[in-house]
Scaffold this motif. Structure first.
Motif, short mmCIF file in Angstrom:
data_model
loop_
_atom_site.label_atom_id
_atom_site.label_comp_id
_atom_site.label_asym_id
_atom_site.label_seq_id
_atom_site.Cartn_x
_atom_site.Cartn_y
_atom_site.Cartn_z
N GLY A 28 0.77 -1.24 -0.02
CA GLY A 28 -0.01 -0.09 -0.09
C GLY A 28 0.81 1.23 0.06
O GLY A 28 2.11 1.28 0.42
N PHE A 29 0.38 2.30 -0.70
CA PHE A 29 1.09 3.47 -0.94
C PHE A 29 1.29 3.98 0.67
O PHE A 29 2.59 4.57 1.13
CB PHE A 29 0.19 4.53 -1.57
CG PHE A 29 1.07 5.97 -1.47
CD1 PHE A 29 1.90 6.21 -2.30
CD2 PHE A 29 0.54 7.00 -0.93
CE1 PHE A 29 2.48 7.40 -2.48
CE2 PHE A 29 1.13 8.40 -0.71
CZ PHE A 29 2.04 8.46 -1.46
N ASP A 41 -0.76 10.26 -3.26
CA ASP A 41 -0.52 9.24 -4.27
C ASP A 41 -0.61 9.53 -5.63
O ASP A 41 -1.63 8.95 -6.30
CB ASP A 41 -1.42 7.87 -3.60
CG ASP A 41 -1.14 6.67 -4.42
OD1 ASP A 41 -0.12 6.49 -5.25
OD2 ASP A 41 -1.90 5.73 -4.17
N HIS A 42 0.47 10.09 -6.20
CA HIS A 42 0.28 10.38 -7.75
C HIS A 42 0.40 9.10 -8.68
O HIS A 42 -0.19 9.30 -9.74
CB HIS A 42 1.52 11.57 -7.81
CG HIS A 42 1.47 12.63 -6.97
ND1 HIS A 42 0.44 13.68 -7.24
CD2 HIS A 42 2.16 13.05 -5.92
CE1 HIS A 42 0.56 14.55 -6.41
NE2 HIS A 42 1.66 14.06 -5.55
N GLY A 43 0.96 8.27 -8.13
CA GLY A 43 0.75 6.99 -8.97
C GLY A 43 -0.48 6.09 -8.77
O GLY A 43 -0.48 5.18 -9.61
N ARG A 83 1.19 -10.59 -2.98
CA ARG A 83 0.17 -9.60 -3.29
C ARG A 83 0.78 -8.24 -2.99
O ARG A 83 1.43 -8.27 -2.18
CB ARG A 83 -0.86 -9.71 -2.47
CG ARG A 83 -1.61 -11.17 -2.60
CD ARG A 83 -3.04 -11.26 -1.84
NE ARG A 83 -3.68 -12.44 -2.65
CZ ARG A 83 -4.99 -12.68 -2.37
NH1 ARG A 83 -5.79 -11.84 -1.41
NH2 ARG A 83 -5.45 -13.82 -2.79
N TRP A 84 0.50 -7.39 -3.78
CA TRP A 84 1.16 -6.04 -3.82
C TRP A 84 0.21 -5.04 -4.37
O TRP A 84 -0.81 -5.35 -5.40
CB TRP A 84 2.08 -5.99 -4.58
CG TRP A 84 3.33 -4.93 -4.33
CD1 TRP A 84 3.51 -3.80 -5.18
CD2 TRP A 84 3.88 -4.53 -3.27
NE1 TRP A 84 4.21 -3.10 -4.72
CE2 TRP A 84 4.57 -3.29 -3.46
CE3 TRP A 84 4.10 -5.11 -1.99
CZ2 TRP A 84 5.41 -2.64 -2.63
CZ3 TRP A 84 4.99 -4.53 -1.12
CH2 TRP A 84 5.71 -3.41 -1.32
N CYS A 85 -0.02 -3.75 -4.14
CA CYS A 85 -0.72 -2.67 -4.60
C CYS A 85 0.05 -2.18 -5.81
O CYS A 85 1.29 -1.53 -5.45
CB CYS A 85 -0.98 -1.75 -3.70
SG CYS A 85 -2.31 -2.26 -2.08
N LEU A 86 -0.71 -2.22 -6.88
CA LEU A 86 0.33 -1.68 -7.99
C LEU A 86 -0.37 -0.29 -8.36
O LEU A 86 -1.58 -0.30 -8.24
CB LEU A 86 0.07 -2.78 -9.17
CG LEU A 86 1.03 -4.20 -9.11
CD1 LEU A 86 0.73 -4.71 -10.32
CD2 LEU A 86 2.48 -3.89 -8.76
N CYS A 87 0.44 0.35 -9.14
CA CYS A 87 -0.24 1.51 -9.85
C CYS A 87 -1.12 1.10 -10.72
O CYS A 87 -0.70 0.27 -11.71
CB CYS A 87 1.04 2.19 -10.32
SG CYS A 87 2.25 2.91 -9.25
#
Length: 129
Positions: A28-29, A41-43, A83-87
């Motif tokens: 997470g950002f 969170d610009h991405g 698991r990952w929060c991607l742009c």
């Protein structure tokens, strides 16, 4: 007058409360385990994915090496199955290059829908019956 600084409950792309994406590795950002987003969170790190070796290689080829640990930033490096929060934009780019990892809809923030149509997300969903 007391002002509350609590964040409103986040919603996923299914219109339900946002569920955590991963605590190991912490994602997470905001590094809260969820794909929450905000003005800083610009991405737009809003797409919860289960990364694959193919995606990690694709991302690295685009200048974003997610597999190499960066201890100075507290980043362990990702492995196939994490698991990952991607742009949102990076995930959509991976779709266009046949390298997109599967998505966990219940953990993908609704703001993703401003970039990616629900039908595209659903096509890659792990958690759809």
């Amino acid at each position: 007058m007391k002002i509350s600084l609590q964040r409103a409950e986040s919603t996923n792309v299914l219109g339900e409360p946002l569920k955590p994406c991963s605590f190991d590795p912490m994602t997470g950002f905001y590094r809260d385990g969820c794909c929450n987003t905000g003005r800083d969170d610009h991405g737009r790190h809003t797409v919860c994915c289960q990364v694959t070796d193919a995606f990690l290689e694709f991302s690295k080829s685009r200048g974003n090496d997610l597999s190499t640990p960066r201890p100075e930033f507290g980043f362990p490096g990702l492995r196939d199955g994490d698991r990952w929060c991607l742009c949102a934009d990076r995930w959509m780019e991976a779709v266009l290059h046949d390298s997109a990892p599967k998505v966990i809809l219940e953990s993908t923030h609704r703001d993703t829908l401003s970039t990616i149509p629900f039908g595209v997300l659903r096509k890659y969903a792990l958690d759809v019956n």
